[in-house]
Design an enzyme around this catalytic site. Sequence first.
Site, short mmCIF file in Angstrom:
data_model
loop_
_atom_site.label_atom_id
_atom_site.label_comp_id
_atom_site.label_asym_id
_atom_site.label_seq_id
_atom_site.Cartn_x
_atom_site.Cartn_y
_atom_site.Cartn_z
N ILE A 183 43.17 31.11 42.78
CA ILE A 183 43.79 32.42 42.62
C ILE A 183 43.93 32.74 41.12
O ILE A 183 44.71 32.11 40.41
CB ILE A 183 45.16 32.48 43.32
CG1 ILE A 183 45.04 32.03 44.78
CG2 ILE A 183 45.74 33.88 43.21
CD1 ILE A 183 44.02 32.81 45.60
N SER B 175 34.32 31.68 51.86
CA SER B 175 33.33 32.67 52.27
C SER B 175 33.69 33.27 53.63
O SER B 175 33.45 34.45 53.89
CB SER B 175 31.93 32.04 52.33
OG SER B 175 31.52 31.65 51.04
N THR C 211 41.88 33.61 49.25
CA THR C 211 41.11 32.39 49.49
C THR C 211 42.02 31.20 49.81
O THR C 211 43.09 31.03 49.22
CB THR C 211 40.25 32.07 48.26
OG1 THR C 211 39.41 33.18 47.98
CG2 THR C 211 39.40 30.83 48.49
N GLU C 212 41.55 30.37 50.75
CA GLU C 212 42.27 29.15 51.14
C GLU C 212 41.30 27.98 51.15
O GLU C 212 40.08 28.17 51.14
CB GLU C 212 42.89 29.33 52.53
CG GLU C 212 43.92 30.44 52.61
CD GLU C 212 44.58 30.55 53.98
OE1 GLU C 212 44.22 29.75 54.88
OE2 GLU C 212 45.44 31.44 54.14
N ALA D 229 39.16 28.60 53.99
CA ALA D 229 38.80 30.00 54.20
C ALA D 229 38.37 30.60 52.87
O ALA D 229 39.17 31.20 52.16
CB ALA D 229 39.97 30.79 54.79
N ARG E 229 16.79 33.34 11.97
CA ARG E 229 16.26 31.98 12.08
C ARG E 229 14.74 31.99 11.86
O ARG E 229 14.02 32.77 12.49
CB ARG E 229 16.61 31.43 13.46
CG ARG E 229 16.02 30.07 13.79
CD ARG E 229 16.70 28.97 13.07
NE ARG E 229 16.29 27.67 13.61
CZ ARG E 229 16.40 26.54 12.96
NH1 ARG E 229 16.90 26.52 11.74
NH2 ARG E 229 16.02 25.41 13.51
N GLU F 101 34.38 36.63 44.34
CA GLU F 101 34.15 37.93 44.99
C GLU F 101 32.93 37.87 45.92
O GLU F 101 32.18 38.83 46.06
CB GLU F 101 33.96 39.05 43.95
CG GLU F 101 35.03 39.14 42.90
CD GLU F 101 36.38 39.55 43.46
OE1 GLU F 101 36.45 39.97 44.62
OE2 GLU F 101 37.37 39.43 42.73
#
Length: 388
Positions: A156, A131, A125-126, A129, A269, A364
């Site tokens: 990351i 999806s 991933t960037e 960039a 409870r 992901e």
Amino acid sequence: MIRDPDSFSAFLDSLRCFVRERLVPREAEVARADAVPDDLVREMAGQHMFGYSIPAEYGGLGLTTEELVLAALELSQCSVAFRARVGTNTGIGSEALVADGTAQQKARYLPRLASGEITGSFALTEPQAGSDATALQTTARRDGDAYVLNGEKCFITNAPLAGLFTVMARTDASQAGAAGISAFLVERGTPGLATGPAYDKMGQAGSPVSSVHFSDCRVPAGNLIGGQEGMGFKTAMKVLNKQRVHLAALCVGPAIRMLDDAMAFVAERRQFGRPLMDFQLIQAMIADCQTEIHAARALVLQTARERDEGKDVTLAASMCKYFASEMCGRVADRCVQMHGGYGYVADYAVERFYRDVRLFRLYEGTSQIHQLTIARQTLTRAGYSPAR
């Protein structure tokens, strides 16, 4: 595919005990320190957790996809930080090497990843960039017996801890999209590689995530995965298809844990003179949670078995990740609701899980990207040609 049911059953029993007796009691400590303590990392290495999916010939357990999924269902029933600490080694941080690495590359790095000596990290991933991963701008220019990398990666997992990075970079600027992308192994300490400080995140304390920077980072040509340019995106897709099935299982485990905790709470409870579990609207939420958990688990196991049989699971892997991550978010919301005000304070684990599992729907591949993938593949298989 379970190769030896008896021994694997004993393995799962041992893992279940380790999670409940060693990891769950220290969840709050990990959250406070924002780190998994070294003594627990060593214990996890002793349990072979770093090498689940690495072949046995390199010191791993060589689990099949179905075995890996069943192990993930157990391991993920504790703080997300624990499985994230080992998850890159047994998933995206080693899978490119397992799938497409040369014999020399595997022999050099896989034993160290399997033992936990080094932590792996997958740098795709960037900033521009995510999806659209094929839009990556990190470059790798051939210079003699090396490649020179320049660019930036973001989000990351385990980057601040990693000793080895699998890096996707563009080796052919003349080719747009996937065709010009290659995959490299870059060791920490390589001049020109730097990681940023860990992000301050909404959840998943103890699982460090950061940016990675390459500035004239010189990488030996022998570290080009598979020894062939232009194959990096195909390698990445192999990694992500398996990892999406794995991640889907890692979404089911926290849902099981949250429902177990919620049932224990509503059994104790009392309101209006009786336990909360006696109220039908509470029971409706329990029923919805249990049904969705079982549906997700069945889908994940079926897909894992199909992958072990050698079938193409690209569509099924997307469905697994989409359904299981969305299911986990719905279960988290219901379980907070069943806890009432107590679900909103940190005294109960569900507050932490509620924040931790939110990320599942983003990484992901976001849920929306998976919806597009599922729809397009479904239409294509039916004989139609959807526009891209």
